[in-house]
Design an enzyme around this catalytic site. Sequence first.
Site, PDB file in Angstrom:
ATOM      1  N   CYS A   1       0.851  -1.195   0.000  1.00 14.74           N
ATOM      2  CA  CYS A   1       0.000   0.000   0.000  1.00 14.74           C
ATOM      3  C   CYS A   1       0.888   1.246   0.000  1.00 14.74           C
ATOM      4  O   CYS A   1       0.598   2.251  -0.645  1.00 14.74           O
ATOM      5  CB  CYS A   1      -0.898   0.033   1.237  1.00 14.74           C
TER       6      CYS A   1
ATOM      7  N   HIS B   1       0.954   5.168  -1.436  1.00 18.80           N
ATOM      8  CA  HIS B   1       0.229   6.001  -0.473  1.00 18.80           C
ATOM      9  C   HIS B   1       1.054   6.445   0.726  1.00 18.80           C
ATOM     10  O   HIS B   1       0.532   6.559   1.824  1.00 18.80           O
ATOM     11  CB  HIS B   1      -1.026   5.258   0.011  1.00 18.80           C
TER      12      HIS B   1
ATOM     13  N   ARG C   1     -12.999  -0.867  -2.456  1.00 15.83           N
ATOM     14  CA  ARG C   1     -11.817  -0.049  -2.787  1.00 15.83           C
ATOM     15  C   ARG C   1     -10.532  -0.799  -2.416  1.00 15.83           C
ATOM     16  O   ARG C   1      -9.593  -0.870  -3.199  1.00 15.83           O
ATOM     17  CB  ARG C   1     -11.919   1.284  -2.045  1.00 15.83           C
TER      18      ARG C   1
ATOM     19  N   CYS D   1      -7.511  -2.286  -4.847  1.00 11.23           N
ATOM     20  CA  CYS D   1      -6.102  -1.918  -4.662  1.00 11.23           C
ATOM     21  C   CYS D   1      -5.243  -3.188  -4.704  1.00 11.23           C
ATOM     22  O   CYS D   1      -4.239  -3.242  -5.403  1.00 11.23           O
ATOM     23  CB  CYS D   1      -5.898  -1.204  -3.328  1.00 11.23           C
TER      24      CYS D   1
END
Lengths: 270, 212, 102
Positions: A179, A183, A227, A231
């Site tokens: 992630c 991010h 969501r 991802c």
Amino acid sequence: MKRRWYGAAAAVLALAFGGGLTAQTQEETQRGIEAYRQALQQGNPAELFEAQGEELWKKPMGPRNGTLEQCDLGVGPGKVAGAYARLPRYFADTDKVQDLESRLLTCMERYWGIDVQPVIDAAYTAPAKREIIALTTYVSGESKDVVVDVRPTHPKERAAFELGKRMFFFQGGSHDFSCATCHSEDGKRIRLQDLPNITERKGSALGWGSWPAYRVSAGQMWTMQWRIQDCFRQMRFPEPIYTSEATIALSVYMAATASGETMRTPGIKR
Amino acid sequence: MKKPILAAVAATAFLAFAAPATAQTAWGPGADDAAFQAMLRASFRERPGAPLTRLEQDPVQAFCSDPAASQSRAAAATAERLERENFAAVKFPADGQFLGDWRRGEAIAQSGRGLTWTDGANQANGGNCYNCHQISEAEISFGTIGPSLLGYGKLRGNTPEVQRTTWAKIWNSKSSNACSNMPRAGHMGILTEAQIKDIMALLLDPQSPVNK
Amino acid sequence: MTSPMRIRANVRDGVVDVRVLMAHEMETGQRVENGRPVPAWFINEVVATHNGKTVMTAQWGPAVSKNPYLQFRFRGGAAGEKIAIKWTDNRGESRTDEATIA
């Protein structure tokens, strides 16, 4: 409305082609995209899902013919206002940390008397997911403009936060993605899509605080679980199971990091 | 929040000093290795094209999954060792030809397809390049996670050294930066040798729009 | 089965601002699912009525998005009065919803 969106998109293209790619032009491109997003805010079709969800909340359903009006989302039985801004949290009756979607499954099982496994297994686009998506949208709307307040105190909440943080940085798959690859820094994009920096408060709120969201390009209402699932798909991971421990742990990490900011749910995305 | 991190770094430094070969991770209570592995096992399911083995980490992935430790000074030696190991694994083109066709390279750079559970097995994988890099001037929809590559060959020249460095970076980005965000296109079998030659041409061929 | 529209109507200085969200698939007829084309299915007419008088009509085609949003203004409405929106699609199905001007 259509024309206005088109206008915004045309403006973006014109700006981008007009002046080469100077820093200033890129800024103008960003502003064009922002104007397009604001135009979208005016008429968010998520409202249609909120209306469906509200009806479902009150409607007797399933073999038990019960309603969700006694469902405890953490702020008291049947209370919806502000509940989403305080989730995920620990629930004593299930002895688990639950996000909104897993808590709704518990209530659908308890009050409707349905087997929720088919809901868990179904694709997000399948009819079996329709009800929980509408309910999630409705509940999220009742926390719009409410301040996020998720502060892990129970040992299981604290463990979920740490596991979620560890999951966030976990690299795997054919592409070595985590992630954090996308991010963990401010001001980054994939193609033209802005990426929130989830490791800090404001960025985490941009992500956490805007789902569920209506996705205009697909005409679909996406929950936070959806969501997260998409991802991981793009990260080339195997599929995270609906409301699995890892997805909830990640949600605790995001929500706790976003605490103090404001929910903007339901959101709207391109 | 601050305190546990400091403690973690201190613990890592100590352990690294004591046993430099093992990369230690230190997460908060409830997130030890056993709990984390149990969570991984229970939370994911296999889909065609996305097997559960994707959750098994290689040494680089394991090292870079704990940024507090991998970015610490104590970990510098480990990072260098991982870079050397990854560099040693780079396969340079057998025929000594580094450059393919920049037109095909542009198509590969544009494509983000491949290796997800929604990609069919019968199509070529893409390079995902534009997702993170500016490359040619004509494409305005580019990401910013990686640096701009506009004028890449024009700035560096097309010498054998530049070709070898660029090849090593694309084949295995971890050969020069252990925790680079960039996938290891050749090493992990994302792109074929022929596809990497085409990407090389996109970056280095004087005729490529990247260098105009 | 059709779903209700969400209609908001606000008056300011004699001008009524109407915002309508409609729930409709708006299939273009160009899409293929599981190897079979999905038939076109879209709203082709929208009519707004105020006190029995038509204040707006729109002819739509398949280029309008799924779950369309429509905003328009008209003169002459007052708070407390009703505005009615009716859509009709290419299958001949229609739906009417009302809102009170605020």
